[in-house]
Design an enzyme around this catalytic site. Structure first.
Site, PDB file in Angstrom:
ATOM      1  N   SER A  22       0.854  -1.175   0.000  1.00 24.30           N
ATOM      2  CA  SER A  22       0.000   0.000   0.000  1.00 24.30           C
ATOM      3  C   SER A  22       0.895   1.232   0.000  1.00 24.30           C
ATOM      4  O   SER A  22       2.105   1.127  -0.207  1.00 24.30           O
ATOM      5  CB  SER A  22      -0.902  -0.018   1.238  1.00 24.30           C
ATOM      6  OG  SER A  22      -1.825   1.037   1.182  1.00 24.30           O
ATOM      7  N   LEU A  23       0.330   2.401   0.231  1.00 20.13           N
ATOM      8  CA  LEU A  23       1.100   3.644   0.289  1.00 20.13           C
ATOM      9  C   LEU A  23       0.777   4.381   1.579  1.00 20.13           C
ATOM     10  O   LEU A  23      -0.370   4.389   2.034  1.00 20.13           O
ATOM     11  CB  LEU A  23       0.761   4.566  -0.892  1.00 20.13           C
ATOM     12  CG  LEU A  23       1.278   4.179  -2.281  1.00 20.13           C
ATOM     13  CD1 LEU A  23       0.672   5.114  -3.321  1.00 20.13           C
ATOM     14  CD2 LEU A  23       2.792   4.252  -2.335  1.00 20.13           C
ATOM     15  N   GLU A  65       2.648  11.422 -10.197  1.00 18.71           N
ATOM     16  CA  GLU A  65       1.548  10.916 -11.022  1.00 18.71           C
ATOM     17  C   GLU A  65       0.245  11.045 -10.250  1.00 18.71           C
ATOM     18  O   GLU A  65       0.242  11.191  -9.029  1.00 18.71           O
ATOM     19  CB  GLU A  65       1.793   9.457 -11.417  1.00 18.71           C
ATOM     20  CG  GLU A  65       1.904   8.516 -10.232  1.00 18.71           C
ATOM     21  CD  GLU A  65       2.363   7.124 -10.636  1.00 18.71           C
ATOM     22  OE1 GLU A  65       2.519   6.881 -11.834  1.00 18.71           O
ATOM     23  OE2 GLU A  65       2.572   6.296  -9.733  1.00 18.71           O
ATOM     24  N   LYS A 120      -3.166  10.043  -8.436  1.00 22.91           N
ATOM     25  CA  LYS A 120      -3.648   8.911  -7.651  1.00 22.91           C
ATOM     26  C   LYS A 120      -5.084   8.615  -8.082  1.00 22.91           C
ATOM     27  O   LYS A 120      -6.027   9.290  -7.678  1.00 22.91           O
ATOM     28  CB  LYS A 120      -3.588   9.216  -6.156  1.00 22.91           C
ATOM     29  CG  LYS A 120      -3.881   8.009  -5.272  1.00 22.91           C
ATOM     30  CD  LYS A 120      -3.682   8.354  -3.806  1.00 22.91           C
ATOM     31  CE  LYS A 120      -3.855   7.103  -2.957  1.00 22.91           C
ATOM     32  NZ  LYS A 120      -5.222   6.543  -3.051  1.00 22.91           N
ATOM     33  N   ARG A 174      -6.090  -6.518  -5.013  1.00 22.80           N
ATOM     34  CA  ARG A 174      -5.026  -6.372  -4.014  1.00 22.80           C
ATOM     35  C   ARG A 174      -5.222  -7.323  -2.837  1.00 22.80           C
ATOM     36  O   ARG A 174      -4.280  -7.929  -2.338  1.00 22.80           O
ATOM     37  CB  ARG A 174      -4.988  -4.921  -3.496  1.00 22.80           C
ATOM     38  CG  ARG A 174      -3.833  -4.688  -2.519  1.00 22.80           C
ATOM     39  CD  ARG A 174      -4.057  -3.436  -1.659  1.00 22.80           C
ATOM     40  NE  ARG A 174      -4.201  -2.227  -2.447  1.00 22.80           N
ATOM     41  CZ  ARG A 174      -3.180  -1.513  -2.895  1.00 22.80           C
ATOM     42  NH1 ARG A 174      -1.947  -1.901  -2.655  1.00 22.80           N
ATOM     43  NH2 ARG A 174      -3.403  -0.417  -3.580  1.00 22.80           N
ATOM     44  N   GLU A 232      -4.656   0.291 -11.797  1.00 24.80           N
ATOM     45  CA  GLU A 232      -5.901   0.716 -11.171  1.00 24.80           C
ATOM     46  C   GLU A 232      -7.031   0.616 -12.197  1.00 24.80           C
ATOM     47  O   GLU A 232      -6.958   1.191 -13.283  1.00 24.80           O
ATOM     48  CB  GLU A 232      -5.762   2.161 -10.697  1.00 24.80           C
ATOM     49  CG  GLU A 232      -6.705   2.535  -9.599  1.00 24.80           C
ATOM     50  CD  GLU A 232      -6.213   2.115  -8.220  1.00 24.80           C
ATOM     51  OE1 GLU A 232      -7.016   2.199  -7.270  1.00 24.80           O
ATOM     52  OE2 GLU A 232      -5.052   1.703  -8.086  1.00 24.80           O
ATOM     53  N   LYS A 245      -2.676  13.335  -0.296  1.00 27.58           N
ATOM     54  CA  LYS A 245      -4.132  13.273  -0.439  1.00 27.58           C
ATOM     55  C   LYS A 245      -4.720  14.681  -0.442  1.00 27.58           C
ATOM     56  O   LYS A 245      -4.422  15.501   0.420  1.00 27.58           O
ATOM     57  CB  LYS A 245      -4.746  12.456   0.712  1.00 27.58           C
ATOM     58  CG  LYS A 245      -4.267  11.009   0.794  1.00 27.58           C
ATOM     59  CD  LYS A 245      -4.812  10.178  -0.331  1.00 27.58           C
ATOM     60  CE  LYS A 245      -6.251   9.792  -0.121  1.00 27.58           C
ATOM     61  NZ  LYS A 245      -6.476   8.792   0.931  1.00 27.58           N
ATOM     62  N   CYS A 298     -49.174  11.114  -6.159  1.00 25.68           N
ATOM     63  CA  CYS A 298     -48.369  12.124  -6.843  1.00 25.68           C
ATOM     64  C   CYS A 298     -48.637  13.504  -6.248  1.00 25.68           C
ATOM     65  O   CYS A 298     -49.803  13.920  -6.164  1.00 25.68           O
ATOM     66  CB  CYS A 298     -48.676  12.127  -8.342  1.00 25.68           C
ATOM     67  SG  CYS A 298     -47.780  13.407  -9.263  1.00 25.68           S
ATOM     68  N   CYS A 312     -49.880  14.461 -16.275  1.00 29.39           N
ATOM     69  CA  CYS A 312     -49.301  14.888 -14.995  1.00 29.39           C
ATOM     70  C   CYS A 312     -48.513  16.179 -15.236  1.00 29.39           C
ATOM     71  O   CYS A 312     -47.582  16.200 -16.054  1.00 29.39           O
ATOM     72  CB  CYS A 312     -48.379  13.817 -14.429  1.00 29.39           C
ATOM     73  SG  CYS A 312     -47.463  14.359 -12.950  1.00 29.39           S
TER      74      CYS A 312
END
Length: 674
Positions: free
Chosen positions: A82-83, A111, A113, A134, A171, A311, A405, A430
């Site tokens: 993972s990161l 790059e 994510k 994964r 991904e 992030k 309605c 309607c």
């Protein structure tokens, strides 16, 4: 203190595992990514202060969920890490400091994510033999048959130097435009919606029937390599070049930066332009580019020390849900929506957000009076993700879907046992459905009629200038004079009259597929309409086709075919076609072959506003003259057509050396003079 810490660690561990199960197995997370990151961060901090309490199976040491599902479990040849995450430039600076203690003057590869589903692809002698999720980083789910349905993924590698073995990490994602179209079709069919593109990608890839996966326009980008034989490279950027030569889908949106300042510029640029990308992103990944330096820096138990994920702040906010109301759409579907205290998110202030249907409200556990989490990405309609349980006071109350309605008092009902939506069956008269259908006809999605907006639609119906859409193309200045919307205070015609009548005449010449879309046939959107227009050539031919014949058309299928048959079985629907045809609306496909194919073989991307073409009009012009209209700049783009106030596509074209032309040059190409 140790007992207090132990108790909190146990609480966090159980809570995190529960959320991992909902995220990885059920594909139905109940908290945001930012909230999950906060829980995991708190657990890691407590374990750092109290290492004696660190359990060998702690979520902080493991990657992902690792829960058993219906798919067979298989081991990765090399652990899929993972990161670690950082959330501001100060934390990123600390990571730079750690790297630079070990590596002198490193270069960094930046790059995007991608917010999708991580996948591990194994190729043996160039042949794709396995696709695994994964999982827990050691073992993943075998989704080989499903991943093979993704069109951009080669089953056989190309090129001269094909390795005997290579694990490729990437991904799987849902392009945003395709995701929105899928959710619209699910909503129209009365089926449960995907909460976001990541869930859509995960749910689509993990279907028991690969044919369902094949029907979903998933895409994929590769960004890493695991186990390998007979292939080597000196840097991450070199690796991407080799992967591209092997025919694998790599991203062009990466940059090798020599300084921290360059990295920060990359982060800042995509924070501002994150909605210019065809898929969702939630940050930027920064990797040390040199493989030798990566090996020197090494790994922790769960993540490489040579990479970090920056992030972005979540595009989610919390506000109070004041009430839940319902609206009636153009096909009769009754949709509940949240009415909230005004809140700013993704650059705009919102007060309403969709809740989709009654079942979604129950599933999300939303009560009137709750504080709720709202998500809005770009131009996507705001959505309620769920309630903040801890802020409840006990005064909240459940919402009950209406039985009749709110516009015409007709009793609401589901169209079938499988339909989670309830609808108003009074389709012909309607008021809500009439307003929405007239408004939709004038929208850019259908016939793009100037002046025919929501207010005009309401005015035309309330003044009884028209009774339904069949009267629309019979409008005259005399008829419009009966509506206050189209007259001045002195009783003379407003400028809207001439504008609308001119726009209606222009709308008659729109391509056949747009006429089909404008009919508001349930399930029939632009994709199905274009398929019908191309295959059948006229509305009359569509009306005379059987359900079996329609279902065989690529892009239609059985559900849409039955809906078309149902629509044409109603007399007043057929009257719309008769009156529109008599008024000169296109009901037969234009002979495209008669247009000079001056743009044959050329791919265009458009950015900015044009003087002589609308956004949809320029696309149709390109296609009608043999060209291809693409949404994103790539190496396959022949020309970028630039208008006023161009977006980030211009910088991308300049970076790739794509020819940039203005409207005048495009017209020369169109005339065959280029």
């Amino acid at each position: 203190m140790s007992n207090t810490a132990r108790h909190r660690i146990d609480e966090l561990t159980n809570e995190i595992r529960e959320h991992q199960f909902k995220y990885y197995v059920l594909d139905k997370p109940t908290i945001t990514d930012a909230q999950f990151d906060a829980l995991l961060g708190e657990l890691s901090q407590l374990e750092s202060k109290h290492p004696e309490l660190l359990a060998p199976d702690s979520p902080s040491l493991k990657v992902g969920g690792g829960f058993s599902t219906q798919f067979e479990q298989r081991d990765h040849l090399e652990k899929m890490m993972s990161l670690d995450n950082v959330f501001d430039l100060e934390e990123l600076g600390a990571w730079f400091d750690r790297v630079e203690k070990e590596v002198e003057k490193p270069s960094f590869l930046c790059e995007l994510k991608v917010d999708g589903l991580a996948i591990n692809l194994t190729y043996e002698n160039g042949q794709l033999v396995r696709g695994l999720t994964r999982g827990n980083g050691v073992t993943g789910e075998d989704v080989t048959l499903n991943v093979k349905t993704i069109k951009v993924l080669p089953h056989q590698l190309s090129g001269k130097d094909i390795p005997s073995l290579i694990e490729v990490r990437g991904e799987v994602f849902f392009p945003l435009a395709a995701f929105n179209e899928l959710n619209e079709s699910l909503e129209e069919a009365g089926k449960a919606l995907f909460a976001n593109p990541r869930n859509g990608a995960a749910g689509s890839l993990r279907q028991k029937d690969p044919r369902v996966t094949a029907s979903r326009p998933l895409s994929l980008v590769v960004h890493g390599i695991g186990a390998r034989k007979d292939i080597s490279f000196d840097s991450q950027s070199d690796a991407y070049g080799l992967l591209a030569k092997l025919g694998l889908p790599t991203s062009e949106r990466f940059k090798v930066c020599s300084t921290r300042a360059d990295v920060e510029k990359f982060i800042s640029y995509y924070n501002e332009h994150r909605h210019d990308v065809e898929h969702e992103i939630d940050g930027v990944v920064i990797k040390v580019d040199s493989i030798a330096s990566q090996e020197k820096l090494g790994f922790t138990s769960r993540a490489p020390k040579w990479a970090i994920a920056y992030k972005y702040p979540p595009e989610e906010v919390v506000t109070k849900l004041l009430d839940i109301k319902v609206s009636v759409g153009r096909t009769g579907r009754v949709t509940p929506f949240a009415f909230m205290e005004p809140v700013k998110v993704a650059g705009s202030t919102i007060t309403n957000a969709t809740l989709h249907n009654g079942e979604e409200i129950v599933r999300k556990g939303v009560l009137i009076g709750d504080y709720v989490v709202i998500r809005k990405a770009g131009d996507v309609i705001p959505e309620v993700l769920g309630p903040v349980i801890d802020r409840r006071t006990g005064k909240e109350k459940a919402f009950v879907m209406p039985t009749h309605c709110p516009e015409c008092a007709c009793e609401l009902r589901a169209m079938s046992e499988a339909d989670v939506d309830i609808r108003c069956p009074n389709t012909q008269s309607c008021p809500a459905q009439l307003r929405e259908r007239i408004y939709y006809i004038g929208s850019r999605a259908a016939l793009d009629i100037d002046v025919l907006g929501y207010e005009a639609a309401v005015a035309l119906l309330e003044s009884k200038v028209i009774t339904d859409e069949s009267d629309l193309f019979d409008l005259t200045a005399e008829k419009l004079s009966k509506s206050d919307f189209f007259t001045k205070k002195d009783g003379s015609a407003s400028k809207n009259v001439a504008t609308l009548l001119s726009a209606l005449d222009e709308a008659k010449t729109r391509p056949l597929w747009r006429t089909i879309v404008a009919l508001s046939i349930r399930h029939v959107g632009p994709t199905a309409a274009q398929a019908l227009a191309t295959h059948c050539g006229s509305i009359d031919a569509i009306a005379k086709s059987s359900a079996e014949e329609l279902a065989l058309i690529d892009g239609v299928g059985a559900t849409i075919a039955e809906s078309i048959i149902d629509w044409f079985s109603i007399e007043w629907h057929r009257e719309i076609i008769r009156k529109w045809s008599a008024a000169g609306v296109r009901v037969v496909a234009e002979e495209v072959e008669s247009l000079p194919q001056t743009l044959a073989g050329l791919t265009f991307v458009v950015t900015g506003g044009l003087e002589s073409f609308t956004r949809d009009g320029i696309s149709e012009t390109i296609i009608a003259h043999g060209g291809k209209s693409a949404s994103a700049v790539s190496k396959k783009t022949d020309y970028l057509l630039v208008g006023a106030e161009p977006g980030s596509k211009l910088a991308k074209a300049e970076e790739l050396g794509i020819p940039v032309i203005d409207e005048a040059k495009f017209k020369e190409l169109l005339a065959g003079k280029g």
